[in-house]
Design an enzyme around this catalytic site. Structure first.
Site, PDB file in Angstrom:
ATOM      1  N   ASP A 329       0.866  -1.169   0.000  1.00 39.12           N
ATOM      2  CA  ASP A 329       0.000   0.000   0.000  1.00 39.12           C
ATOM      3  C   ASP A 329       0.907   1.225   0.000  1.00 39.12           C
ATOM      4  O   ASP A 329       1.992   1.202   0.575  1.00 39.12           O
ATOM      5  CB  ASP A 329      -0.893  -0.016   1.246  1.00 39.12           C
ATOM      6  CG  ASP A 329      -1.824   1.170   1.300  1.00 39.12           C
ATOM      7  OD1 ASP A 329      -2.448   1.468   0.268  1.00 39.12           O
ATOM      8  OD2 ASP A 329      -1.917   1.806   2.367  1.00 39.12           O
ATOM      9  N   THR A 331       0.135   4.802   0.896  1.00 38.50           N
ATOM     10  CA  THR A 331       0.024   5.706   2.033  1.00 38.50           C
ATOM     11  C   THR A 331       0.241   4.947   3.335  1.00 38.50           C
ATOM     12  O   THR A 331      -0.420   3.961   3.616  1.00 38.50           O
ATOM     13  CB  THR A 331      -1.352   6.385   2.050  1.00 38.50           C
ATOM     14  OG1 THR A 331      -1.569   7.015   0.785  1.00 38.50           O
ATOM     15  CG2 THR A 331      -1.424   7.419   3.151  1.00 38.50           C
ATOM     16  N   ASP A 589      -1.919  -0.271   6.210  1.00 36.80           N
ATOM     17  CA  ASP A 589      -2.156   0.325   7.522  1.00 36.80           C
ATOM     18  C   ASP A 589      -3.619   0.674   7.764  1.00 36.80           C
ATOM     19  O   ASP A 589      -3.983   1.024   8.877  1.00 36.80           O
ATOM     20  CB  ASP A 589      -1.291   1.581   7.707  1.00 36.80           C
ATOM     21  CG  ASP A 589      -1.702   2.704   6.758  1.00 36.80           C
ATOM     22  OD1 ASP A 589      -2.363   2.406   5.734  1.00 36.80           O
ATOM     23  OD2 ASP A 589      -1.358   3.867   7.035  1.00 36.80           O
TER      24      ASP A 589
END
Length: 834
Positions: A329, A331, A589
């Site tokens: 991912d 970000t 996250d």
């Protein structure tokens, strides 16, 4: 079987503007329409105990253990301890995973505010019912899926509110910008309100709500995929099923060796026959392999914990060493999630540009992007006479700069004097495609083209425009003035983690494929990918991804970077890669990453991850440093390589035990060992050295095919030992007509087995390291001590051999050692070719 009659659906009235009555809310709650989370998704403690204790494997081992205790042969029953430890470790691992999953929750709001009978009430999230009217303000987490309404009556009067919300759905969808919601729009449970105040009618509760669906899927029990564990479990299943007929064959053979059942009963030797049968069966079981593997995983987990890597399930230690595709991912993983100022591109050199940008960045209500301007720019004595705050629906903000030195100036410095270089008028700052609606046609086209070029580079681009006139600007309902002039383009880029690029270079060197998956604009994602070292030009817009799994897998093989990816698409992408045989790791996250992280062969969460994301991840980088991952790879390689080495020791024993048991049973020879004598060979050639070898350094790279390589060595080496023991038995009958007595034959068999098995250990300990040499020599010394110490000779019932039998043993051992060397050379050549 009893069945439960499903209650008829409850008839629900339309929610009035003043909310539900207390009685109606209670009626709906008791009818099962409350926001109660779904339970019972993870295995119960009883199910865990049953799955780990009541197995056919344990049944055979503990049955043998019990038989020997009943016969008073406790010295021969020590093999039950490793089986007990294996069971306890299995129960502990699954119980620990259950506790983690049971704590998992996407929602963490302590209370919810609802309208009941025209009054605001705070209730527990599970007390919210279908049709409730939620009051949503800044900072609230939405507790149930709802739809914004246009009318509400609170306190007996028509409620006044903004009628809109800015909602942060980044944890759910990956979209980093707040989303404007207006009456008729849905808000999802798990999202957070960042601006505005509105009322929303609950339309989905409990297991039907968005956050609950994610939580329910994440809570489903699933062990981490481990080649070591799966291969060992497969071996144990094969061995367990083979033990059934072998028990009957061995028992029959042992009774025949003692003259048959009737003679054995009359002479009392039936006990020896039973002990021999148990010894044969237990020798076939690689009891210590599971235990040593678990210990190796645990030690690896402790080592990684010292490096700020939390292992949530022990077999995950090996995971990253096997991974060939790493999905990241953007970000929070490659980037810190924060923006930083990139560059100022002046279009029209108008006085006051830097002061205006400095004022915008210093505004306490500025969003995260605008706050980046506070460091490079300063407002100075800029005199601001009016301000329109940023709005996520408009996508722009504005300040009015006055030219009257006596005017009040909220943003002025101590002097209170306006900067004579600052152009008076209205300064507008926001997204180019929105701000350009107020610009002249000629200026708009060229500016949009420049903004587009910078967006292609993955930069977030905002436009600063100016007009001398402020006529017609209403702060309550602001609209863009006409004839704005573009002044400057301001570009921002995401803050890439300092250690991301070196880690990416390491994985590229190791042949690991990288896929970057994000909910952001594909151009932005591609720019970050280039910054961390990937050779990509553009990102793939996931809104055009095919839904067919085979077509999706083909796209995943071709492209490296993806933007605008939804949570369901992330899950599908992981499955598509796995369908092509890839071993996939997924990092993330946000809650939007939960399902993909759980489905991946190895899920990795960053330190900043949501609690639910950490709960389903197998690894958590506690300090968020990407540079930890190469260390995880090294630790996984050490565990895999060492367990492969020691598995060959255990499987060699299983092979010769099966072969010797079968041949001796068919020929009606008494089994040549007591269980306690097998403890000598097991301890010196397998148990003790396996423990040390499993924990030693090893930098060998992972290769697929652990089970095949182990069996290619273990089966032939076990047969070498079996042939040596059979040859010893035949040779002894030739040397001594009528045969040697039992204790001499058992001693000779123990020395023959130990001699060849210790050489197998020496071969597998290569390449030699001083620690490995010390371990091997210590085992030879241990064997000598057993024969040298009278107490040990008596306990293990061994003795010194007469010279003819000793020479036969030595010859058998030397030939066995030579054959093991030939086997090793062949095995190295064959496994290197694949």
């Amino acid at each position: 079987m009893s069945t439960r009659t499903k209650a008829p659906p409850l008839e629900l009235d339309t929610t009035p503007p003043n909310g539900l009555s207390a009685a109606e809310a209670a009626r709906r709650f008791h009818a099962g329409l409350g926001n109660t989370p779904q339970d019972g998704l993870s295995r119960s403690l009883w199910q865990i105990l049953v799955a780990n204790v009541f197995t056919l494997f344990n049944g055979i081992v503990f049955a043998g253990f019990g038989v020997l205790l009943l016969l008073g042969r406790w010295q021969a029953a020590l093999f039950g301890l490793p089986a007990l430890f294996n069971t306890l470790i299995g129960v502990w691992q699954e119980t620990n995973a259950k506790r983690t999953l049971d704590r998992l929750a996407v929602l963490n709001a302590p209370t919810a505010t609802v309208v009941r009978e025209g009054q605001l009430h705070e209730v527990k999230p599970h007390e919210v019912v279908l049709g409730d009217l939620l009051s949503l303000r800044v900072g609230d987490q939405v507790t149930a899926d709802a739809i914004l309404v246009a009318d509400a009556n609170v306190g007996g009067e028509e409620a006044t509110w903004e009628h809109w919300l800015d909602v942060d759905e980044s944890l759910l969808t990956g979209e980093s910008d707040a989303i404007r919601k207006e009456p008729g729009n849905e808000v999802l449970s798990g999202s957070t309100i960042t601006r505005g105040h509105a009322f929303a009618e609950v339309i989905r509760v409990g297991a039907d709500a968005y956050a609950a669906k994610i939580t329910a899927e994440a809570k489903r029990f699933q062990l981490v995929r481990s080649e070591l564990r799966q291969s060992i479990d497969r071996l144990l299943r094969w061995i367990t099923w083979a033990l059934g007929p072998m028990i009957l064959i061995v028992a029959w053979g042992q009774l025949r060796a003692y003259g048959g059942w009737e003679d054995a009963l009359q002479t009392g030797e039936w006990k020896e026959a039973v002990v021999g049968a148990v010894a044969v069966v237990i020798a076939m079981v690689p009891l210590g392999l599971v235990l040593v593997t678990s210990i190796a995983f645990a030690v690896g987990g402790v080592a990684l914990a010292r490096e700020q890597v939390l292992i949530q399930e022990l077999p995950a230690v090996e995971g990253l060493a096997r991974v060939d595709t790493l999905c990241l991912d953007k970000t929070g993983t490659l980037t810190s999630g924060e923006m930083r100022f990139d560059q100022l591109h002046v279009i029209r050199d108008l006085p006051g540009i830097e002061q205006v940008l400095g004022y915008i960045g210093a505004d306490p209500d500025a969003n995260g992007t605008a706050r980046c301007l506070a460091e490079p720019f300063h407002p100075g004595d800029l005199r601001v006479t009016g301000q329109i705050p940023f709005d996520s629906a408009r996508k722009w903000s504005a300040i009015e700069v006055g030219n009257d030195p006596g005017a009040a100036d909220p943003g002025a410095g101590d002097s209170g004097v306006a900067d004579p270089g600052a152009a008076a008028g209205l300064w507008v700052f926001g997204a180019p495609e929105f701000v350009m609606h107020g610009c002249t046609h000629d200026a708009a086209g060229d500016t949009l083209e420049q903004a587009g070029d910078r967006a292609e580079d993955g930069l977030r681009t905002l436009l600063l425009a100016h007009t001398p006139s402020t006529d017609g600007i209403d702060p309550e309902e602001p609209t863009l003035p006409d004839r704005l002039q573009p002044v400057a383009l301001v570009t921002f880029r995401e803050q890439v983690r300092d250690d991301a690029a070196p880690a990416m270079a390491y994985f590229a060197e190791q042949g690991v494929n990288i896929r970057i998956i994000s909910g952001d604009d594909p151009r932005t994602v591609a720019a970050v990918a280039r910054e961390v070292g990937l050779n990509v030009t553009t990102g793939y817009d996931a809104r055009t991804l095919p839904s067919d799994p085979d077509e999706l897998a083909a796209v995943m093989d071709e492209h490296l970077v993806y933007g605008r990816v939804t949570p369901d698409q992330k899950l599908g992408m992981v499955r598509a890669l796995q369908s092509r045989g890839h071993v996939v790791a997924m990092t993330g996250d946000g809650v939007n990453d939960v399902l993909a992280i759980k489905e991946a062969d190895l899920g990795i969460a960053m330190d900043s991850a949501a609690a639910s994301t950490k709960a389903v991840a197998r690894l958590v980088l506690l300090d968020g440093r990407f540079s930890r991952l190469p260390g995880v790879v090294a630790e996984g390689r050490r565990v895999i390589a060492n367990i492969e080495r020691v598995s060959k020791l255990f499987l060699t024993k299983t092979t010769y035990a099966f072969a010797v048991g079968l041949v001796f049973a068919v020929l009606a020879w008494s089994f040549p060992f007591l269980p306690r004598q097998l403890s000598i060979t097991d301890g010196l050639t397998i148990g003790v050295p396996a423990f040390f070898l499993a924990l030693m350094p090893n930098t060998a790279r992972y290769r697929e095919g652990f089970l095949r390589r182990s069996l290619l060595f273990s089966v032939p080496s076990g047969l070498i030992v079996a042939v040596a023991l059979i040859t010893l038995h035949i040779g002894a009958q030739q040397l001594q007509p009528g045969g040697y007595d039992t204790i001499l034959m058992q001693s000779a068999s123990t020395l023959t087995l130990a001699g060849i098995a210790l050489w197998v250990l020496a071969v597998l300990a290569r390449p030699f390291h001083w620690l490995r040499i010390a371990v091997v020599l210590s085992m030879y010394l241990g064997l000598a001590i057993v024969w040298a110490v009278p107490f040990l000779r008596e306990f293990f019932q061994v003795t010194f051999l007469p010279e003819p039998l000793a020479w036969l043993v030595l010859t058998s051992v030397l030939i066995g050692m030579l054959l093991v060397e030939i086997l090793k050379a062949w095995h190295t050549r064959v496994t290197a070719e694949r």
